[in-house]
Design an enzyme around this catalytic site. Structure first.
Site, PDB file in Angstrom:
ATOM      1  N   GLU A 156       1.043  12.406 -11.921  1.00  0.00           N
ATOM      2  CA  GLU A 156       2.100  13.121 -12.641  1.00  0.00           C
ATOM      3  C   GLU A 156       1.538  13.877 -13.832  1.00  0.00           C
ATOM      4  OE1 GLU A 156       5.486  10.564 -13.795  1.00  0.00           O
ATOM      5  OE2 GLU A 156       4.986   9.468 -11.971  1.00  0.00           O
ATOM      6  N   ASP A 215       5.123  15.861  -9.853  1.00  0.00           N
ATOM      7  CA  ASP A 215       4.890  14.488  -9.365  1.00  0.00           C
ATOM      8  C   ASP A 215       4.493  14.588  -7.887  1.00  0.00           C
ATOM      9  OD1 ASP A 215       6.587  11.321  -9.862  1.00  0.00           O
ATOM     10  OD2 ASP A 215       5.162  11.850  -8.290  1.00  0.00           O
TER      11      ASP A 215
HETATM   12  N1  DCP Z   1       1.297   2.741  -7.180  1.00  0.00           N
HETATM   13  C1  DCP Z   1       0.763   1.450  -7.133  1.00  0.00           C
HETATM   14  N2  DCP Z   1       1.576   0.363  -7.306  1.00  0.00           N
HETATM   15  C2  DCP Z   1       2.917   0.517  -7.517  1.00  0.00           C
HETATM   16  C3  DCP Z   1       3.474   1.818  -7.571  1.00  0.00           C
HETATM   17  C4  DCP Z   1       2.622   2.927  -7.391  1.00  0.00           C
HETATM   18  O1  DCP Z   1      -0.439   1.302  -6.956  1.00  0.00           O
HETATM   19  N3  DCP Z   1       3.703  -0.557  -7.647  1.00  0.00           N
HETATM   20  C5  DCP Z   1       0.407   3.898  -6.940  1.00  0.00           C
HETATM   21  C6  DCP Z   1       0.524   4.365  -5.504  1.00  0.00           C
HETATM   22  C7  DCP Z   1       1.311   5.643  -5.582  1.00  0.00           C
HETATM   23  C8  DCP Z   1       0.970   6.176  -6.959  1.00  0.00           C
HETATM   24  O2  DCP Z   1       0.744   5.020  -7.768  1.00  0.00           O
HETATM   25  O3  DCP Z   1       0.964   6.533  -4.536  1.00  0.00           O
HETATM   26  C9  DCP Z   1       2.065   7.017  -7.556  1.00  0.00           C
HETATM   27  O4  DCP Z   1       3.250   6.253  -7.692  1.00  0.00           O
HETATM   28  P1  DCP Z   1       4.692   6.881  -7.560  1.00  0.00           P
HETATM   29  O5  DCP Z   1       5.625   5.909  -8.144  1.00  0.00           O
HETATM   30  O6  DCP Z   1       4.697   8.274  -8.079  1.00  0.00           O
HETATM   31  O7  DCP Z   1       4.971   6.876  -5.993  1.00  0.00           O
HETATM   32  P2  DCP Z   1       4.433   7.779  -4.816  1.00  0.00           P
HETATM   33  O8  DCP Z   1       3.662   8.967  -5.312  1.00  0.00           O
HETATM   34  O9  DCP Z   1       3.691   6.902  -3.879  1.00  0.00           O
HETATM   35  O10 DCP Z   1       5.752   8.240  -4.099  1.00  0.00           O
HETATM   36  P3  DCP Z   1       6.854   9.323  -4.525  1.00  0.00           P
HETATM   37  O11 DCP Z   1       6.834  10.355  -3.445  1.00  0.00           O
HETATM   38  O12 DCP Z   1       8.139   8.577  -4.556  1.00  0.00           O
HETATM   39  O13 DCP Z   1       6.471   9.870  -5.865  1.00  0.00           O
HETATM   40 CA    CA Z   2       4.324   9.018 -10.074  1.00  0.00          CA
HETATM   41 CA    CA Z   3       4.460  10.333  -6.938  1.00  0.00          CA
END
Ligand code: DCP
Ligand code: CA
Ligand code: CA
Length: 350
Positions: free
Chosen positions: A107, A8
């Protein structure tokens, strides 16, 4: 059960932007969906870890994020770019020659059955360093017997982490995670479980499976099994094509889903043609709207199983569009299916 290595990416959209804007590294940054010329409207898609220290998170209105952190940096979402980075990362993951299931834009789950714990850790370190070297991005890897537990391990080890949960450690690992961390427990399920008097994974594991099946159907059985450390899901190899989508600019702005029904049908026709041509099944349906102020909003829905049914796209896309249109008039709408797998030779799995 399958031995799984789950990758991830850390704060993915914002991390991609830090690579393009190195001057922002180390400073609080969010990526959001505001209109092109107006910052801080719309919602936060993701925040880097510096911004998270202020309590900023995905889904939060950007204006609230700015309230929490005055020196917050804001960048408009550029999903095409993040998707192209994602595709490159997936190429690297595929190069290891193991079955790979792409779960979302950031992921993926790799079937590493047959490797020892030590080999799995070594492979993970190699993957992490290649991703870092090639893209300047960090990821977190979880390893366990079962996709769900490998994902939970990666969640726990974030950011830039690596965590192996051995078979004999799984029970205590599960008990150390809160109930909402169990895959399949979203906010609705969480509420319903609470009403049943279940507020931890340990309580879920000792509950009456019949009560769970009554409340959640077959998903109840799955929850019970997961809470007991059993995940029977397989890694289903993804197709080379990661998603199929179509979008169209409307002749005049639309404010209700009824107005766009014929256009939506046409888009789904085109997506279906492409699905058939490529011989794929999908597991995720997405809908997207570009509003008249040029801001963009998207929603997606993960199905319980892989599908190639047109009705399934219609059934999921229309309500998502309806929801998106509540926020304003649409200039452009789009439909997309993702989490694709090849049909050939894989039918037997379903
Ligand atoms: N995303 C989005 N809207 C949301 C949640 C996520 O557009 N409500 C997008 C932006 C993120 C990507 O999907 O960068 C991946 O989501 P993740 O939940 O895996 O979160 P992150 O990668 O940003 O952070 P983490 O380090 O917690 O995985
Ligand atoms: Ca994710
Ligand atoms: Ca992520």
């Amino acid at each position: 059960m399958v031995f799984v290595l789950y990758v991830d990416m850390d704060y993915f959209f914002a991390a991609c932007e830090e690579v393009r804007h190195p001057e922002l590294k180390g400073k609080p940054l969010v990526v959001g969906t505001a209109p092109v010329n107006e910052k801080f409207r719309g919602v936060v898609q993701t925040a880097n870890y510096e911004a998270r220290k202020f309590g900023i998170h995905s889904g939060m209105p950007s204006i609230k994020a700015l309230d929490l952190c005055k020196e917050l940096n804001y960048l408009h979402s550029d999903e095409e770019h993040y998707e192209s980075v994602s595709a490159e990362i997936i190429k690297v993951l595929r190069s290891y020659g193991k079955p790979l299931e792409v779960i979302s834009v950031d992921e993926a789950a790799m079937d590493i059955t047959g490797l020892t714990d030590e080999e799995a850790l070594e492979l993970s370190r190699d993957i992490k360093s290649r991703i870092k070297k090639s893209f300047g991005l960090t990821c977190t890897i979880g390893i366990s017997n079962g996709k769900a537990f490998a994902k939970m391990a990666s969640d726990k080890a974030k950011p830039d982490g690596l965590m192996l949960v051995k078979a004999q450690e799984l029970r205590s690992f599960l008990d150390s995670c809160s109930l909402d961390k169990l895959p399949g427990v979203g906010s609705k399920t969480h509420e319903k479980l609470k009403e049943l008097g279940i507020s931890s994974i340990s309580e879920l594991s000792k509950s009456d499976p019949m009560v769970l099946i009554d409340a959640f159907g077959s998903a109840g059985k799955e929850l019970y099994m997961l809470a007991n450390g059993i995940d029977e899901s397989k890694i289903v190899e993804s197709s080379e094509i990661l998603s199929i989508g179509r979008e169209v600019t409307l002749k005049s702005p639309a404010t209700s889903v009824d107005e766009v029904t014929p256009v939506l049908k046409g888009l789904i026709d085109e997506v279906m043609k492409e699905i058939e041509k490529n011989g794929v099944l999908f597991r995720n349906v997405g809908a997207k709207v570009r509003y008249t102020d040029f801001s963009i909003s998207a929603k997606s829905y993960s199905l319980h199983n892989y599908s190639d049914s047109r009705e399934e796209i219609e059934k999921r896309a229309a309500p998502m569009l309806k929801e998106l249109l509540k926020a304003g008039a649409a200039r452009k709408i789009g439909v997309r299916v993702s989490r694709l797998i090849k049909t050939k030779g894989q039918k037997k799995l379903f």
